[in-house]
Design a protein around this motif. Structure first.
Motif, PDB file in Angstrom:
ATOM      1  N   PHE A  68      12.855  70.844  24.337  1.00 40.14           N
ATOM      2  CA  PHE A  68      13.524  72.014  24.923  1.00 40.14           C
ATOM      3  C   PHE A  68      14.566  71.581  25.951  1.00 40.14           C
ATOM      4  O   PHE A  68      14.723  72.205  26.996  1.00 40.14           O
ATOM      5  CB  PHE A  68      12.513  72.958  25.595  1.00 40.14           C
ATOM      6  CG  PHE A  68      11.432  73.449  24.689  1.00 40.14           C
ATOM      7  CD1 PHE A  68      11.655  74.533  23.828  1.00 40.14           C
ATOM      8  CD2 PHE A  68      10.191  72.822  24.661  1.00 40.14           C
ATOM      9  CE1 PHE A  68      10.637  74.985  22.992  1.00 40.14           C
ATOM     10  CE2 PHE A  68       9.185  73.275  23.821  1.00 40.14           C
ATOM     11  CZ  PHE A  68       9.406  74.348  22.980  1.00 40.14           C
ATOM     12  N   ALA A  69      15.257  70.499  25.653  1.00 41.60           N
ATOM     13  CA  ALA A  69      16.222  69.964  26.618  1.00 41.60           C
ATOM     14  C   ALA A  69      17.377  70.927  26.825  1.00 41.60           C
ATOM     15  O   ALA A  69      17.909  71.044  27.915  1.00 41.60           O
ATOM     16  CB  ALA A  69      16.753  68.602  26.127  1.00 41.60           C
ATOM     17  N   HIS A  70      17.759  71.628  25.770  1.00 45.57           N
ATOM     18  CA  HIS A  70      18.946  72.474  25.873  1.00 45.57           C
ATOM     19  C   HIS A  70      18.630  73.922  25.534  1.00 45.57           C
ATOM     20  O   HIS A  70      19.518  74.707  25.267  1.00 45.57           O
ATOM     21  CB  HIS A  70      20.048  71.965  24.927  1.00 45.57           C
ATOM     22  CG  HIS A  70      20.175  70.491  24.937  1.00 45.57           C
ATOM     23  ND1 HIS A  70      20.541  69.800  26.068  1.00 45.57           N
ATOM     24  CD2 HIS A  70      19.958  69.553  23.977  1.00 45.57           C
ATOM     25  CE1 HIS A  70      20.548  68.497  25.783  1.00 45.57           C
ATOM     26  NE2 HIS A  70      20.190  68.324  24.539  1.00 45.57           N
ATOM     27  N   ILE A  71      17.355  74.245  25.497  1.00 46.43           N
ATOM     28  CA  ILE A  71      16.993  75.602  25.116  1.00 46.43           C
ATOM     29  C   ILE A  71      15.726  75.992  25.863  1.00 46.43           C
ATOM     30  O   ILE A  71      14.850  75.151  26.115  1.00 46.43           O
ATOM     31  CB  ILE A  71      16.810  75.724  23.581  1.00 46.43           C
ATOM     32  CG1 ILE A  71      16.868  77.187  23.152  1.00 46.43           C
ATOM     33  CG2 ILE A  71      15.530  75.038  23.109  1.00 46.43           C
ATOM     34  CD1 ILE A  71      17.109  77.364  21.672  1.00 46.43           C
ATOM     35  N   ASP A  72      15.648  77.245  26.205  1.00 51.50           N
ATOM     36  CA  ASP A  72      14.498  77.719  26.963  1.00 51.50           C
ATOM     37  C   ASP A  72      13.316  77.952  26.008  1.00 51.50           C
ATOM     38  O   ASP A  72      13.495  78.555  24.955  1.00 51.50           O
ATOM     39  CB  ASP A  72      14.892  79.037  27.656  1.00 51.50           C
ATOM     40  CG  ASP A  72      13.874  79.445  28.711  1.00 51.50           C
ATOM     41  OD1 ASP A  72      12.715  79.726  28.332  1.00 51.50           O
ATOM     42  OD2 ASP A  72      14.238  79.462  29.893  1.00 51.50           O
ATOM     43  N   PRO A  73      12.126  77.496  26.351  1.00 47.98           N
ATOM     44  CA  PRO A  73      10.965  77.716  25.468  1.00 47.98           C
ATOM     45  C   PRO A  73      10.730  79.196  25.164  1.00 47.98           C
ATOM     46  O   PRO A  73      10.118  79.524  24.148  1.00 47.98           O
ATOM     47  CB  PRO A  73       9.798  77.135  26.272  1.00 47.98           C
ATOM     48  CG  PRO A  73      10.401  76.149  27.200  1.00 47.98           C
ATOM     49  CD  PRO A  73      11.773  76.667  27.536  1.00 47.98           C
ATOM     50  N   ARG A  74      11.243  80.088  26.035  1.00 48.87           N
ATOM     51  CA  ARG A  74      11.034  81.508  25.768  1.00 48.87           C
ATOM     52  C   ARG A  74      11.818  82.009  24.547  1.00 48.87           C
ATOM     53  O   ARG A  74      11.475  83.022  23.958  1.00 48.87           O
ATOM     54  CB  ARG A  74      11.382  82.331  27.025  1.00 48.87           C
ATOM     55  CG  ARG A  74      10.323  82.169  28.124  1.00 48.87           C
ATOM     56  CD  ARG A  74      10.789  82.762  29.439  1.00 48.87           C
ATOM     57  NE  ARG A  74      11.889  81.964  30.011  1.00 48.87           N
ATOM     58  CZ  ARG A  74      12.478  82.222  31.185  1.00 48.87           C
ATOM     59  NH1 ARG A  74      12.091  83.257  31.919  1.00 48.87           N
ATOM     60  NH2 ARG A  74      13.449  81.454  31.643  1.00 48.87           N
ATOM     61  N   VAL A  75      12.855  81.260  24.202  1.00 45.82           N
ATOM     62  CA  VAL A  75      13.559  81.605  22.962  1.00 45.82           C
ATOM     63  C   VAL A  75      12.606  81.415  21.775  1.00 45.82           C
ATOM     64  O   VAL A  75      12.498  82.268  20.890  1.00 45.82           O
ATOM     65  CB  VAL A  75      14.829  80.745  22.781  1.00 45.82           C
ATOM     66  CG1 VAL A  75      15.489  81.035  21.436  1.00 45.82           C
ATOM     67  CG2 VAL A  75      15.799  80.970  23.940  1.00 45.82           C
TER      68      VAL A  75
END
Lengths: 433, 433, 433, 433
Positions: free
Chosen positions: B190-197
């Motif tokens: 999740f380096a470039h994306i939020d886990p909530r996505v």
């Protein structure tokens, strides 16, 4: 199943002594149930229990009888009669050999699975410990064997933990698949035996009642069981393969502990080879292979044929003993694994920060560049860096198309290394919480 | 997967159109989650949803782009950009191709499994109906292909019912194994994306969140899935084999319904062959075979390699389409099965009551004869009956050793045919209650 | 068999058009033989040949008839009768469908194997060319993934050449296994057809006569055939795996050529991934898997059952098309392989000459040290070198136990790098001479 | 490999004693070659040969050493040094463990294959004898388990003979695949050993030289070998399945000889079950399963990894011992097979001559009826006969459509039973001539 790859705990489950003891237990419980139902004398049941319970069954004698009768259960019953005396005629009444054989296999597989589950638990404990130690140890993540973006060594082990936690669940399900008891007679109709005998034996042996058997317990259960072992073995192979890769001379990020006195090679004394994990790769191939004949065993003819028997005499021990050995060996490898953060750091630095490329790509699109253009800008500089024409960051900073598209601050922020690890806690919470 | 052995419902799950639609759904849900998190403009997410939602994706155009880029997801995103316009740059941000591909495979396998489960339910309904019809239809039970003792045709089908009920449970478990979503980026950090996505997309697509992915969803899940299909296929083979046996000329107890206009043989017009169930036997071999490469797929290198992809492009459709076809064909066979109680009765009578031998054996032991002696007395008369020297009952009655061991009444009672079916209700209750 | 992994040359062998054309050829040759034997009118045979030879068979029409008759050969014969007219009644006389189907499969497999053999020959040519280029390019040999002793890149490719030369021989043998013709009637007895018809058709179709068929050609032949494809696929996997290893970031000794416009990753534009060889690894798994149902096909019931048919409708195309695609892809990879001698040299130097350890070991034993002692002396210095305490040669030279055991000259000679390559010519002569 | 399914001749090939003896032979031959080349003293070679040749290697002692060194070849060499004394330092010079291990495996597999070939020859002899006995014994041929047309029992066995004759050829080829010798050092470059040593050892051990080895003999050879055993096992399964079918109660055309004292069932004394051939079916599944890990062994990493070793420690003995046992058991079954021509005759007569249908069909087409019409005429009468509305011949004779289409004489000729067997001699000549 060969001694080299066996642990005694598991091998003992498959010994003739254990087998005959379980046979006796089943027969004794059955006679007790029959006595309670009034089918046979209580006194007979007691005699059978006492004399048989005290006896040590003579494997050689049973084998000798079997050579004549060519029937293993009859041989055992004959031997039991030698021990018990006239009351032995009340043993096995209305039962068929498979009632004993299949229920015994269920007991053996259930016990074997208990061992396998505790093996996985040992492995899980080791993985958790090492994962916690290296929760934040940065290491390069690799896709296709090629450096991708940073991850942590703890995350690698957390993945393995999650995978073996699934393996544990699968083993529990597999145990349920096979832990059933059938005492239903020649074609499963309870023609000569009361179904309550089955219920009693099942309860005493820790099994569920097989709802409908046909002389045999249906083999889809065993197929599901051995297929599960094959899947678990494949997970063993995955972790073993990871370690083999990490121990490669050029990678060097982890290695199997090397025993004192151990010799790596008869010819090359300097070598420390990942022989345990290579061995596990081979063992996994075997356990996987055993799933196939188990599936072929399902389609028995009519109420049963005996083609499954030779298969199970082999894969029963072979699959469980080999997987038990493999899981323990793997747990030992993980427990003792020599982990080298300094080599991880060196490997991470190898490509001069090329792993920031996606951050740059994202920053460019956020800055309004189309995805296609941004991709092209980043790729051409990545290729130049790869070809040794400069460090990636320097090349990116010097690219005029990029310079007109994004502010220097936004670009610099795209080279922040910490960003890669910011969600490690989230993942650890998912896995270990 | 070939048209001959495909049903459109299942084949459609694997069409390019379905695939691209799922890809779009995942991307659209992800952009909406990002918009809610403030990462990208709400307006962009709406535009993407509206334009992409209204579009029919052009499979040929996407293929054309892929031929240049040699990358399927990039080709799709490029095409999507042609449809959506500049806002397309907000699509796929911080994601990696496998986020889309693996989550899509999860959706396809979940949908495929829903079909498989309803296939099994159709089969279960057919088995139950026919089992009830023939609950008390006597037929000889056979072990080793040899007449053993009577059972009923309903019991045969009850066994199959119980087996496919297990198959149903296994498919539900297998669906849970694979129905997970990963939107976690290049190496799963999740380096470039939020886990909530990921959480949002999972919920919208009806999946669970994959606790720890590494660019890919771990393949032990898929191995467990395809192994389960192999086990279910083996149960298909078992029932198909039973029917093939019953349709043999010499047995003739059941046969596949023969369609009007159907030709049994180009050379021998009289033949009614069990071609459907033979076909099922072959299809089962195929589904079983697909389990192996799925297991070999588990040990991907490091965070992922792409060796699993070609395998899954093949076995994803091949295994589900083939098993779906097989289960439906089998349900049809059971629904239409021509069952012949009169042939069952004739076969039952073939050996002149030899199947009473165990009852006689039991009666003798109850009367005090040792099991060994009783066995010998019965066997010698059975052999004489088998050799055509008389009917079994007559020979037994005339045996002087037997006569001195048991009363005539007790002996006569051992030839009661009803005894064999007295527990049919118990078993039916277990299976169908 | 999916278009993505198919070449048209091979796919065409399995098209309905090709199949019906071969069916016609077999029927036409058979009628000509019957006409020559006087069984049917010469005029009829001529009409059949002419009208059928000129016709384009209508696949849709044949499918339509098959939907009614549920029999593919009867459907074709019906369609042929529509084309040929009344003389069509002389077609297929005394034959059974399998005479046509099995002989056709033999023709298709023979043609497929011809393609596979030429694929291997393309690969062999590429391997030889690249082997010659790099005959003396030094590279470290690795056992267990760990540096062992030097070899040459040419030797690596020579090994692959020798392996695929064996593959070629195996394919020739496999072709002989399956290239047989059966025109022997309903149960293989030639009850209604003269064996000379079979001899004639065999000769015309380029096949051998099947000595004894039983409606079908025995399936041990096909099992041997598909098992061979599985072995050849395993060799594909081996070479593909080697290249994947060499392309690892840390190794970097060779890499797949990267097409212009190709995108390595949707997220990480810098990556050059060995996707072709990873793909080959997956394809190999598939071809291997097809061997199993082919083996399960052998045990047909009595003179035949049709369970093999569905399997072969799938694996016939799937196995040959996939292996054909894989061999060509692999040949392309080898032809274009980017080989990096400078990285090989750098990797060779990594361990500071540790690979001389066996030479030192040998020199010590020649000098009179016991094997055990020599091993210990070398190992301890190797371990120190490995731990970074100095260069291996320096440590060895400074070891006092060694110094008293061997002359400085003999010791220095043990560090001669040329020794490792002195037999390259011998091996090349064995492989390529 | 379990004692129950092992013959000592084969098991002995895999004993530690045999293995160490072969190891010694290889080492001794190698030292003799080195002595002849002047690399080591002749006297040393003689001492090694004499002392080692006279010694009985102490398996327990070797195991003890291995427990410390964790290396089996080093353990053996250490033990050999205890026997030979100081000259032992000349043993194994320039060699690597795999030179010994792989060459030994080649010797063991070659010897094992010699046994397997002689097993097949025993089986072939039995098949030929029984085929000749029953060359003209009529029996119904069955396709799909349904009566088709007559054949002879001799033809059934002739088919099996032809199949096992192919098995024999395949075993000879498989033996050639694996019977190679490698004495080429650490990475196969002959860096420290003269290639002539390899040539000498190969000749002495009855092997061919491996053209290019890489520490190990390439595993495609072994994959081809074990795949062949899987194919041969599948032929065992086919013949075993045939016998199981023939022994079915309703068929009864042949049965396994029943040993004196043998008990068929613990519950049902009358039963004579085909337990040997059922057992063979299961054993075949096992031998087949072993082919898979052998194929997975091919793709070793670089010059070698040791993942193949655990696999081969298991399948080397398991596959050869099991197949040897199976072939012998099958030969015994065929030798003693109780064949029942009277049951064959009774079964032949079961359907009232329905098997003449194709002859009638042919006669009608020869008489000018279209194939389609003829098929319909015959089928409707066949169906009526099948439904018990009359004997087939009577119905055909009474059919008015047929009566107007063909002369009564031509129709009667179509019911000639001899026609079916007129080419038995042709087929026997093909198979046995």
């Amino acid at each position: 199943m060969i001694p080299r790859y066996s642990r005694p705990e598991m091998a003992n489950i498959w010994s003739p002594e254990t087998k005959f003891r379980i046979w006796f237990e089943i027969e004794a419980h059955a006679t007790e149930a029959m006595a309670d139902l009034g089918t046979i004398p209580q006194e007979a049941a007691r005699t059978i229990r006492e004399k048989g319970g005290a006896a040590v069954f003579d494997v050689d004698r049973i084998d000798e009888i079997e050579r004549e009768t060519k029937h293993d259960v009859i041989a055992f019953l004959t031997h039991l009669a030698e021990i018990v005396g006239p009351d032995a005629r009340f043993v096995h009444q209305g039962m068929t050999s498979s009632d004993v054989l299949d229920t015994t296999l269920a007991v053996q597989l259930a016990r074997a699975t208990d061992l396998l589950i505790s093996d996985v638990e040992r492995l899980l404990a080791a993985l958790k410990t090492r994962a916690m130690e290296h929760k934040y140890t940065p290491t390069i993540g690799r896709s296709h064997g090629i450096h991708a973006e940073p991850t942590t060594f703890g995350l690698k082990l957390a993945q393995a933990y999650a995978e073996f936690d699934r393996a544990r669940t699968r083993l529990i399900t597999a145990r349920e698949e096979v832990a059933t008891c059938a005492i239903s007679g020649a074609v499963g109709t309870f023609a000569h035996i009361d179904p309550r005998v089955e219920t009693h034996v099942a309860a005493q042996m820790g099994l569920k009642v097989e709802p409908v058997s046909t002389q045999v317990i249906p083999r889809d259960r065993h197929a599901a069981y051995f297929a599960t072992l094959g899947v678990v073995a494949s997970s063993v192979e995955r972790l073993a393969t990871e370690i083999r890769h990490l121990q490669r001379t050029e990678v060097g990020e982890a290695e199997e502990a090397f025993g004192k006195g151990q010799k790596g090679s008869s010819a090359m004394p300097h070598k420390k080879n990942p022989v345990l994990t290579e061995n596990l790769t081979g063992l996994a191939r075997m356990v996987r292979a055993y799933a196939l004949p188990a599936m072929e065993n399902v389609a028995l003819w009519h109420e049963r044929d005996i083609s499954h028997s030779s298969v199970e005499r082999m894969i029963g021990p072979d699959a469980t003993v080999t997987l038990d050995f493999a899981l323990n060996r793997l747990a030992g490898v993980v427990e003792g694994l020599v982990i080298k953060p300094e080599r991880m750091a060196a490997n991470l630095a190898m490509l001069g920060g090329l792993f920031h490329s996606q951050q740059v790509l994202l920053a460019l699109t956020v800055a309004g560049v189309s995805r296609e253009d941004a991709y092209r800008m980043v790729q051409r500089n990545a290729m130049r860096a790869h070809a040794g024409e400069g460090r990636f960051k320097d090349l990116i900073m010097a690219d005029p198309d990029i310079a007109v598209s994004i502010s220097p601050e936004a670009l610099a922020a795209a080279f922040d290394e910490k960003a890669h690890l910011r969600n490690v806690d989230v993942i650890f919470d998912r896995v270990f919480a």
